[in-house]
Design a protein around this motif. Structure first.
Motif, PDB file in Angstrom:
ATOM      1  N   ARG A  81      -7.049  -1.976  12.837  1.00 19.68           N
ATOM      2  CA  ARG A  81      -7.929  -3.126  12.644  1.00 19.68           C
ATOM      3  C   ARG A  81      -7.138  -4.424  12.650  1.00 19.68           C
ATOM      4  NH1 ARG A  81     -10.028  -2.740   7.376  1.00 19.68           N
ATOM      5  NH2 ARG A  81      -8.172  -1.514   6.898  1.00 19.68           N
TER       6      ARG A  81
ATOM      7  N   TRP B  18       1.852  -0.235   6.875  1.00 18.09           N
ATOM      8  CA  TRP B  18       0.465  -0.566   6.531  1.00 18.09           C
ATOM      9  C   TRP B  18      -0.034  -1.625   7.512  1.00 18.09           C
ATOM     10  CZ3 TRP B  18      -1.360  -4.199   2.095  1.00 18.09           C
ATOM     11  CH2 TRP B  18      -2.751  -4.124   1.978  1.00 18.09           C
TER      12      TRP B  18
ATOM     13  N   GLU C 261      -7.236  -8.270   3.669  1.00 18.40           N
ATOM     14  CA  GLU C 261      -6.897  -7.150   2.792  1.00 18.40           C
ATOM     15  C   GLU C 261      -5.459  -7.254   2.297  1.00 18.40           C
ATOM     16  OE1 GLU C 261      -7.920  -3.355   4.484  1.00 18.40           O
ATOM     17  OE2 GLU C 261      -9.878  -4.061   5.144  1.00 18.40           O
TER      18      GLU C 261
ATOM     19  N   ALA D 177      -3.292  -3.716   8.498  1.00 16.15           N
ATOM     20  CA  ALA D 177      -4.595  -4.073   7.939  1.00 16.15           C
ATOM     21  C   ALA D 177      -4.926  -5.521   8.276  1.00 16.15           C
ATOM     22  CB  ALA D 177      -4.588  -3.888   6.422  1.00 16.15           C
TER      23      ALA D 177
ATOM     24  N   GLU E  37       2.188   5.141  11.270  1.00 15.45           N
ATOM     25  CA  GLU E  37       1.238   4.639  10.272  1.00 15.45           C
ATOM     26  C   GLU E  37       1.501   5.187   8.875  1.00 15.45           C
ATOM     27  OE1 GLU E  37      -2.769   5.600  11.274  1.00 15.45           O
ATOM     28  OE2 GLU E  37      -2.333   7.662  11.805  1.00 15.45           O
TER      29      GLU E  37
ATOM     30  N   ASN F  18       0.825  -1.208   0.000  1.00 16.39           N
ATOM     31  CA  ASN F  18       0.000   0.000   0.000  1.00 16.39           C
ATOM     32  C   ASN F  18       0.863   1.262   0.000  1.00 16.39           C
ATOM     33  OD1 ASN F  18      -2.700   0.681  -0.242  1.00 16.39           O
ATOM     34  ND2 ASN F  18      -2.947   1.106   1.932  1.00 16.39           N
TER      35      ASN F  18
ATOM     36  N   VAL G 101       0.192  -7.374  10.143  1.00 14.87           N
ATOM     37  CA  VAL G 101      -1.140  -7.920  10.392  1.00 14.87           C
ATOM     38  C   VAL G 101      -1.199  -8.410  11.839  1.00 14.87           C
ATOM     39  CG1 VAL G 101      -2.862  -9.631   9.716  1.00 14.87           C
ATOM     40  CG2 VAL G 101      -1.370  -8.623   7.985  1.00 14.87           C
TER      41      VAL G 101
END
Length: 273
Positions: free
Chosen positions: A62, A251, A257, A253, A247, A31, A38
């Motif tokens: 998230r 990335w 994703e 996520a 951030e 991204n 993650v």
């Protein structure tokens, strides 16, 4: 002054262009950031809803929560799981009964009913698909990822996930390691299982991912208690604060994703020699 021959200069330029192209492709996969992180949480326990999700929400990050369909915490707190999904957290599939291979060393906790070594492949596949139906009823989504219970991949030497590939974007394993996008095996994504490590240790892993432009997956169970495998609340909070403060470079996520991005990204061109 030393002279550089044209062939040598040409090779140097080709190497530089190839390396730059590889770096640009990697950045695009993450991204347009240095790396991807993650945050995954296994087993659908109370600590997910009481500690982990509020902590993530507080910094607007998230995560992915791998739910066991038969967990009492899923049944009793279903509206809370649904609200978590509405806020962008992924509800991943951790199988209906969380079967593990009881024939392996150190598996005294495996009951006869949930012994993967006594399953047929069709039973394992059917239970995982049944859990997908349950998860869809909770969040209304069809794209999600799977996490192997206990990291067990096979039944009688057969990789049962092979039949499940059409049902998922990817599957997360338990082998630790940082990987570039081209190194990631979407049928068995690496992850770092956390149990008692300090906040400094967690942040250092992130820094390593930033330096190497790789994917880093954390595998948590209990957060502040609730499981025999646990991360201290302070350490977890330190990690989230670091991720939030950086951030623009990292990335963060849900697994689904990141896996979708890897699947859709063209393979990086190897630097020319």
């Amino acid at each position: 002054m030393p002279t550089i021959s044209f062939p040598v200069l040409s090779v140097a330029l080709l190497l530089a262009v190839g390396t730059a192209s590889h770096a640009q492709t990697t950045a695009a996969t993450w991204n347009n950031k240095q790396c991807a992180v993650v945050l995954t949480y296994d087993d659908a326990i109370d600590a997910d809803l009481d500690q982990a999700i509020p902590a993530l929400d507080s910094v607007k990050l998230r995560g992915t929560f791998y739910l066991i369909g038969s967990s009492a915490v899923v049944a009793k707190r279903l509206p809370e799981w649904r609200r978590a999904a509405q806020r962008g957290h992924e509800l991943g599939n951790h199988a209906l009964m969380h079967p593990c291979d009881g024939s392996l060393p150190g598996r005294g906790f495996v009951t006869p009913d949930n012994d993967l070594s006594k399953y047929t492949v069709s039973r394992a596949v059917s239970e995982v698909r049944a859990n997908n139906v349950l998860l869809n009823a909770i969040d209304g989504k069809t794209a999600r990822t799977f996490a192997y219970p206990c990291g067990d991949l096979t039944i009688g030497g057969v990789k049962f996930y092979d039949q499940l590939r059409p049902d998922f974007v990817a599957a997360r394993g338990v082998t630790s390691g940082l990987q570039t996008a081209t190194q990631v095996d979407l049928t068995n994504i690496n992850s770092y299982m956390i149990n008692g490590q300090s906040g400094d240790y967690l942040i250092n892993l992130v820094k390593q991912a930033q330096e190497s432009h790789t994917l880093l997956v954390f595998l948590f169970h209990g957060v502040g208690g609730g499981h025999s495998l646990n991360v201290d609340l302070k350490a977890h909070r330190q990690l989230l604060r670091y991720l939030k403060a950086h951030e623009k470079e990292i990335w963060v996520a849900p697994m689904v994703e990141v896996a979708e991005k890897i699947r859709s990204s063209p393979p990086a061109a190897a630097p020319r020699k």
